[in-house]
Enzyme design. Structure first.
Site, PDB file in Angstrom:
ATOM      1  N   CYS A 106       0.710  -1.217  -0.097  1.00 57.97           N
ATOM      2  CA  CYS A 106      -0.118   0.007   0.148  1.00 57.97           C
ATOM      3  C   CYS A 106       0.924   1.312   0.211  1.00 57.97           C
ATOM      4  O   CYS A 106       0.697   2.348  -0.856  1.00 57.97           O
ATOM      5  CB  CYS A 106      -0.882  -0.059   1.139  1.00 57.97           C
ATOM      6  SG  CYS A 106      -0.052  -0.135   2.740  1.00 57.97           S
ATOM      7  N   CYS A 107       1.775   1.493   1.005  1.00 54.10           N
ATOM      8  CA  CYS A 107       2.329   2.654   1.083  1.00 54.10           C
ATOM      9  C   CYS A 107       3.941   2.330   1.340  1.00 54.10           C
ATOM     10  O   CYS A 107       4.622   3.614   1.406  1.00 54.10           O
ATOM     11  CB  CYS A 107       1.864   3.235   2.342  1.00 54.10           C
ATOM     12  SG  CYS A 107       0.225   3.756   2.122  1.00 54.10           S
ATOM     13  N   GLY A 108       4.480   1.422   0.819  1.00 55.42           N
ATOM     14  CA  GLY A 108       6.002   1.293   0.958  1.00 55.42           C
ATOM     15  C   GLY A 108       6.435   1.370   2.579  1.00 55.42           C
ATOM     16  O   GLY A 108       5.801   1.243   3.382  1.00 55.42           O
ATOM     17  N   LYS A 109       7.654   1.622   2.956  1.00 57.74           N
ATOM     18  CA  LYS A 109       8.111   2.075   4.162  1.00 57.74           C
ATOM     19  C   LYS A 109       7.671   3.076   4.884  1.00 57.74           C
ATOM     20  O   LYS A 109       6.974   3.975   4.333  1.00 57.74           O
ATOM     21  CB  LYS A 109       9.563   1.811   4.223  1.00 57.74           C
ATOM     22  CG  LYS A 109      10.187   0.713   3.503  1.00 57.74           C
ATOM     23  CD  LYS A 109      11.615   0.335   3.464  1.00 57.74           C
ATOM     24  CE  LYS A 109      12.183   1.307   2.470  1.00 57.74           C
ATOM     25  NZ  LYS A 109      11.692   0.879   0.990  1.00 57.74           N
ATOM     26  N   HIS A 177       5.076   1.847  -5.250  1.00 54.72           N
ATOM     27  CA  HIS A 177       6.562   1.774  -5.322  1.00 54.72           C
ATOM     28  C   HIS A 177       7.018   0.716  -6.062  1.00 54.72           C
ATOM     29  O   HIS A 177       8.189   1.298  -6.861  1.00 54.72           O
ATOM     30  CB  HIS A 177       7.177   1.824  -3.798  1.00 54.72           C
ATOM     31  CG  HIS A 177       6.693   2.867  -3.047  1.00 54.72           C
ATOM     32  ND1 HIS A 177       7.642   3.832  -2.614  1.00 54.72           N
ATOM     33  CD2 HIS A 177       5.665   3.093  -2.396  1.00 54.72           C
ATOM     34  CE1 HIS A 177       6.866   4.790  -1.881  1.00 54.72           C
ATOM     35  NE2 HIS A 177       5.964   4.368  -1.546  1.00 54.72           N
TER      36      HIS A 177
END
Length: 275
Positions: A106-109, A177
């Site tokens: 969803c959002c990477g790190k 990403h």
């Protein structure tokens, strides 16, 4: 070997006051664990296609490799979900293994991780590319036309890299990403210079996406969605042209408008474009 990223299964849809049994396509979610020099480095939740490009782009984004020659070996065990990599970098000495990472789709790190480690890798763009408004609109139309799996499933991010005329490559993934890393890996593998290229992207331009664009080294990112305030600030600082809301014949330029034909050379605070 790439797997089909689409899966068809029976489901029940409520429509027009009735519950109907039918089928639907949805996207596969695949965990890929990257082993670097014998050490578990990260697990990426991704779509199971173009995995070699994904690993290359991810390692370059993390600063583990800087060019194709830094990669000594890459073996994919895509049945079990592993990528075994050998690189010239001493990742133990460089302290890459301090934290095992799960890179979510969803959002990477986390933002904390980005700001601790990315400043040395993100590049200030030196791009001299110049585009017309019609080229920008055409590129987004091309991205939409290539997004057939998204149209069928609604569950993917789409991205492409272009010189302003033709696409070099289009990639898709459940992780935004990941889609960009696949593009980066494609260019690294083929020794394609990215300095005067454009990223075309389906999702929101967040600060993390803008940093990813800076790591790749492009001078422009265009999206059909919105940027965030921090992304615009970073784009201004990193000399990247950020363009959002590219849809239905219009778009907004949020930073470095000098790369667009007919636009003013700079934006003043009171003149910044809004939706």
């Amino acid at each position: 070997m790439d797997h089909d990223i689409r899966y068809n299964q029976t489901m029940i849809r409520y429509q027009d006051g009735e519950l109907i049994e039918t089928t639907d396509d949805y996207v596969k979610e695949f965990p890929l664990t990257v082993i670097v020099n014998g050490h578990e480095f990260a697990t990426i939740i991704c779509s199971p296609n173009n995995l070699e490009e994904l690993v290359l782009g991810f390692l370059a984004s993390e600063g583990v490799i800087f060019k194709r020659e830094d990669l000594l070996q890459l073996e994919l065990d895509d049945q079990r979900g592993y990528a075994h990599v050998k690189v010239t970098t001493d990742i133990e000495q460089a302290n890459y293994l301090s934290t095992k990472r799960m890179v979510a789709s969803c959002c990477g790190k986390s933002r904390e991780f980005y700001f601790q480690n990315d400043a040395a890798i993100a590049k200030t763009s030196m791009s001299t590319i110049q585009l017309s408004p019609s080229q920008i609109l055409h590129m987004m139309a091309q991205l939409q036309a290539h997004s057939k799996t998204f149209i069928a499933t609604g569950g993917l991010h789409n991205a492409a890299i272009s010189d302003g005329n033709a696409f070099y490559v289009h990639r898709q993934d459940i992780g935004r990403h990941n889609a960009l890393d696949k593009l980066y890996g494609y260019c690294i593998k083929r020794h394609i210079s990215v300095r005067d290229k454009i990223l075309i992207f389906s999702g929101r331009i967040s600060s993390e996406i803008l940093i990813k664009a800076a790591k790749i080294g492009v001078g422009m990112i265009i999206s059909k969605s919105a940027p965030t305030t921090l992304a615009v600030q970073l784009a201004q600082d990193l000399n990247i042209t950020a363009i959002g809301f590219v849809r239905e014949g219009h778009f907004n330029i949020y930073s470095h408008p000098e790369r667009v034909d007919g636009a003013p050379k700079q934006l003043h605070a009171s003149q910044q474009c809004r939706k």
